[in-house]
Design a protein around this motif. Sequence first.
Motif, PDB file in Angstrom:
ATOM      1  N   GLY A  76      36.822  40.700  46.343  1.00  0.00           N
ATOM      2  CA  GLY A  76      37.499  39.806  46.994  1.00  0.00           C
ATOM      3  C   GLY A  76      37.534  39.639  48.198  1.00  0.00           C
ATOM      4  O   GLY A  76      37.992  38.438  48.827  1.00  0.00           O
ATOM      5  N   THR A 106      40.339  36.956  48.991  1.00  0.00           N
ATOM      6  CA  THR A 106      40.948  36.258  48.236  1.00  0.00           C
ATOM      7  C   THR A 106      41.328  36.953  46.733  1.00  0.00           C
ATOM      8  O   THR A 106      40.602  37.898  46.448  1.00  0.00           O
ATOM      9  N   ASP A 107      42.333  36.293  46.002  1.00  0.00           N
ATOM     10  CA  ASP A 107      42.621  36.778  44.913  1.00  0.00           C
ATOM     11  C   ASP A 107      41.842  36.254  43.677  1.00  0.00           C
ATOM     12  O   ASP A 107      41.939  36.864  42.536  1.00  0.00           O
ATOM     13  N   HIS A 146      39.070  35.903  41.170  1.00  0.00           N
ATOM     14  CA  HIS A 146      38.256  36.955  40.599  1.00  0.00           C
ATOM     15  C   HIS A 146      36.857  36.174  39.924  1.00  0.00           C
ATOM     16  O   HIS A 146      37.127  35.432  39.114  1.00  0.00           O
TER      17      HIS A 146
END
Length: 222
Positions: free
Chosen positions: A166, A192-193, A195
């Motif tokens: 991430g 960032t989350d 995926h």
Amino acid sequence: MSESDGNPRVSAEGAGSLLLDVAGEVFDQSRQERIWTLAEALKGLAGVLETAPGMNNLMVVFDPLRLDPDLLQAKLLAGWEKAEAGHSRGRLVEISVVYGGPGGADLAEVAEAKGMTPRALVELHAAPVYSVAAVGAMPGFVYLSGLDPKLAIPRRAVPRMGVPEGSVIIGGAQAGIMPLTAPSGWHILGHTDFHLFDPSREQPAALRPGDKIRFVPKEILA
């Protein structure tokens, strides 16, 4: 046209793959779009097992028992001449980012090196719409074109051994996102989350060449 202007070069990468290289001194978006077009066209050729676009280059993996490499080379060069750049049919994906703080360890350092504030650097980083030029290096990793040249920076002299999944990163003239925790010498600006890779999904890699990315700052931490 000199080689540095993108004159096509073809080289063997083992018994079952050829590399078409059209890279010049700097990345060229129109050449990249032609690479995507050529990659799609070659998928229907008997004996071709895989086409893998890189940054202004294209790797073609083939079965040498079914496809003569000299014939494939001729088709590569002829296909390159015919391939046209066009508007990307990719999706636009917005990716929320927390810049700086524990997940953006290099933001302040890079900003200082560029003579700007962290906020100004974030604004420059988040301003463009990036293109997914290529997917590779590790599962789901995206090479993003479109980084503002003011943010180009050499990679770290000593890579980190475990850059977290991430991490939103830059290296050289490119931007990227870590799809999993792995060694990297790129600079970490945020997290960032989103995926990028999940082997349990029907399409494990979330993004494809030609997709567009817009980074959306969620927060800027000191």
